[in-house]
Design a protein around this motif. Sequence first.
Motif, PDB file in Angstrom:
ATOM      1  N   TYR A 104      -9.617  11.460  10.737  1.00 13.93           N
ATOM      2  CA  TYR A 104     -10.428  10.338  11.218  1.00 13.93           C
ATOM      3  C   TYR A 104      -9.611   9.049  11.240  1.00 13.93           C
ATOM      4  CZ  TYR A 104     -15.309  11.921  11.553  1.00 13.93           C
ATOM      5  OH  TYR A 104     -16.484  12.499  11.962  1.00 13.93           O
ATOM      6  N   ARG A 105      -9.904   8.221  12.225  1.00 13.09           N
ATOM      7  CA  ARG A 105      -9.371   6.858  12.247  1.00 13.09           C
ATOM      8  C   ARG A 105     -10.400   5.963  12.912  1.00 13.09           C
ATOM      9  NH1 ARG A 105      -5.012   3.307  12.117  1.00 13.09           N
ATOM     10  NH2 ARG A 105      -4.984   1.795  13.832  1.00 13.09           N
ATOM     11  N   ASP A 106     -10.698   4.838  12.259  1.00  9.90           N
ATOM     12  CA  ASP A 106     -11.670   3.872  12.773  1.00  9.90           C
ATOM     13  C   ASP A 106     -13.018   4.526  13.084  1.00  9.90           C
ATOM     14  OD1 ASP A 106      -9.738   1.918  12.575  1.00  9.90           O
ATOM     15  OD2 ASP A 106      -9.091   2.129  14.664  1.00  9.90           O
ATOM     16  N   GLY A 107     -13.426   5.446  12.208  1.00  8.21           N
ATOM     17  CA  GLY A 107     -14.728   6.079  12.362  1.00  8.21           C
ATOM     18  C   GLY A 107     -14.813   7.114  13.461  1.00  8.21           C
TER      19      GLY A 107
ATOM     20  N   THR B 129      -3.404   3.333   9.332  1.00 12.29           N
ATOM     21  CA  THR B 129      -4.520   3.636   8.435  1.00 12.29           C
ATOM     22  C   THR B 129      -5.395   4.735   9.028  1.00 12.29           C
ATOM     23  OG1 THR B 129      -4.540   1.364   7.633  1.00 12.29           O
ATOM     24  CG2 THR B 129      -6.518   2.671   7.239  1.00 12.29           C
ATOM     25  N   ALA B 130      -5.749   5.707   8.195  1.00  8.39           N
ATOM     26  CA  ALA B 130      -6.606   6.812   8.642  1.00  8.39           C
ATOM     27  C   ALA B 130      -7.226   7.489   7.416  1.00  8.39           C
ATOM     28  CB  ALA B 130      -5.809   7.813   9.472  1.00  8.39           C
ATOM     29  N   GLU B 131      -8.031   8.506   7.665  1.00  8.00           N
ATOM     30  CA  GLU B 131      -8.677   9.276   6.599  1.00  8.00           C
ATOM     31  C   GLU B 131      -8.661  10.742   6.986  1.00  8.00           C
ATOM     32  OE1 GLU B 131     -12.087   7.101   7.736  1.00  8.00           O
ATOM     33  OE2 GLU B 131     -12.466   6.416   5.696  1.00  8.00           O
TER      34      GLU B 131
ATOM     35  N   ASP C 128     -11.558   6.826  -2.088  1.00  3.76           N
ATOM     36  CA  ASP C 128     -12.297   5.566  -2.131  1.00  3.76           C
ATOM     37  C   ASP C 128     -12.086   4.667  -0.919  1.00  3.76           C
ATOM     38  OD1 ASP C 128     -13.338   6.211  -4.650  1.00  3.76           O
ATOM     39  OD2 ASP C 128     -11.512   5.483  -5.632  1.00  3.76           O
ATOM     40  N   THR C 129     -10.996   4.848  -0.208  1.00  2.00           N
ATOM     41  CA  THR C 129     -10.699   3.957   0.915  1.00  2.00           C
ATOM     42  C   THR C 129      -9.806   4.692   1.901  1.00  2.00           C
ATOM     43  OG1 THR C 129      -9.806   1.790   1.531  1.00  2.00           O
ATOM     44  CG2 THR C 129      -8.642   2.995  -0.203  1.00  2.00           C
ATOM     45  N   ALA C 130      -9.546   4.073   3.027  1.00  2.00           N
ATOM     46  CA  ALA C 130      -8.643   4.687   3.996  1.00  2.00           C
ATOM     47  C   ALA C 130      -7.218   4.661   3.449  1.00  2.00           C
ATOM     48  CB  ALA C 130      -8.718   3.944   5.327  1.00  2.00           C
ATOM     49  N   GLY C 131      -6.387   5.596   3.909  1.00  2.00           N
ATOM     50  CA  GLY C 131      -5.006   5.677   3.440  1.00  2.00           C
ATOM     51  C   GLY C 131      -4.014   5.301   4.523  1.00  2.00           C
ATOM     52  N   ASP C 132      -2.792   5.026   4.109  1.00  2.00           N
ATOM     53  CA  ASP C 132      -1.719   4.730   5.057  1.00  2.00           C
ATOM     54  C   ASP C 132      -0.900   5.997   5.290  1.00  2.00           C
ATOM     55  OD1 ASP C 132      -2.404   2.119   5.465  1.00  2.00           O
ATOM     56  OD2 ASP C 132      -1.104   1.331   3.884  1.00  2.00           O
TER      57      ASP C 132
ATOM     58  N   ALA D  47       0.830  -1.198   0.000  1.00  2.00           N
ATOM     59  CA  ALA D  47       0.000   0.000   0.000  1.00  2.00           C
ATOM     60  C   ALA D  47       0.866   1.250   0.000  1.00  2.00           C
ATOM     61  CB  ALA D  47      -0.915  -0.004   1.217  1.00  2.00           C
ATOM     62  N   ARG D  48       0.362   2.264  -0.666  1.00  2.00           N
ATOM     63  CA  ARG D  48       1.102   3.519  -0.734  1.00  2.00           C
ATOM     64  C   ARG D  48       0.999   4.255   0.593  1.00  2.00           C
ATOM     65  NH1 ARG D  48      -0.416   8.720  -4.568  1.00  2.00           N
ATOM     66  NH2 ARG D  48       1.182  10.130  -3.729  1.00  2.00           N
ATOM     67  N   ILE D  49       2.119   4.788   1.046  1.00  2.00           N
ATOM     68  CA  ILE D  49       2.142   5.590   2.265  1.00  2.00           C
ATOM     69  C   ILE D  49       2.177   7.057   1.857  1.00  2.00           C
ATOM     70  CG2 ILE D  49       3.415   6.151   4.359  1.00  2.00           C
ATOM     71  CD1 ILE D  49       4.553   3.314   4.300  1.00  2.00           C
TER      72      ILE D  49
END
Length: 346
Positions: free
Chosen positions: A47-50, A86-88, A25-29, A2-4
């Motif tokens: 955000y992380r884990d909602g 992982t976070a957003e 589209d998805t959470a990022g690293d 996965a891209r960081i």
Amino acid sequence: MARIFDVIEYPSEMDGEIVHRFPEDTAGDFRIGSQVIVRESQMAVFYRDGKALDTFGPGRHTIATANIPLLIDLIGKAFNDRSPFTAEVFFVSTREFADEKWGTPQPILVRNPGMGLGVALLQGFGTYSYKVADPQQFVAQIVGVTGIYTTKDIEARLRAMLLSKLQDLLGETAQETSVPELIGLVEELGIGVKAKTLDEFKAIGLSLLSFYIESLKPSERSAEELRAMGMLDMETYTQLQAADAMRDAAQNPSGGAGLTAGIGAGMGIGSAITDSLKKSSSGSGADVPASASGPPPVMTPSEAAAYLKVAEEDVVAAIEAGDIKAKKIGKAFRISKEALDEFLSS
């Protein structure tokens, strides 16, 4: 692998966009030390884990446990500065969304005591503007996990909120103000709607900046259309249908039977309304004595129109069509009361 992401940003004017999630589209690293760049007129919600961890204003920010204290509890103390997690990030526009349109999809029923049928159907349109006041609240309550959230996505909800308050306010104001006066209070009504929606907008993280009524006027819908929308009972429908017939007859340049039917229908409505008002004012169903003076034996078209409770041009059209007997003296018509009574009984 996965891209960081070492740099997190959304370099966009966000025209029409309220929220844009990164990644979309998805959470990022990400990792400790990653840079979050927030543009002017943006806020970034991390955000992380909602769960919202923090909100960043315009500028360059470094992800660190110092500025996001909750982060260390979520990623664990075993993580080092280079370990990805992982976070957003939700980029939220804080600009004003101006010139948003609203309109009444159906007429608003307003009580109008003492005039016509006692009710008025009003239609209006205008503009409003708003902005995000609490980015975390807006993302949590409205956006959820949506990658892109635009003004189009929320406009139906906001219009419903605004029209509900406008309808309430019109009903309240009409109890003390006649409909013609009400139509002239568009500025005051706009201020009232804004005040009434304050708490509802705040609950979803928004602030209503303006609400303007550009037009507020009686509906031009026909009785058939209003009945199809379920807005009329049978009695009101019958009366309005007769009023429509009279209006159409008045617009008929050839006069004839259509005009006669229209004037007759208008008289029926006038009599029904007059009887209703007389009963209301007397407090019972007893007849109210007519005026002792009565109409003159010979009338001008204007006096005849007042007697028939129709427009003067309708009387002239009926005369020219031969439906009402009259004498023309020079350029003026004179009509006897007997001729009008004969017309009404025909």
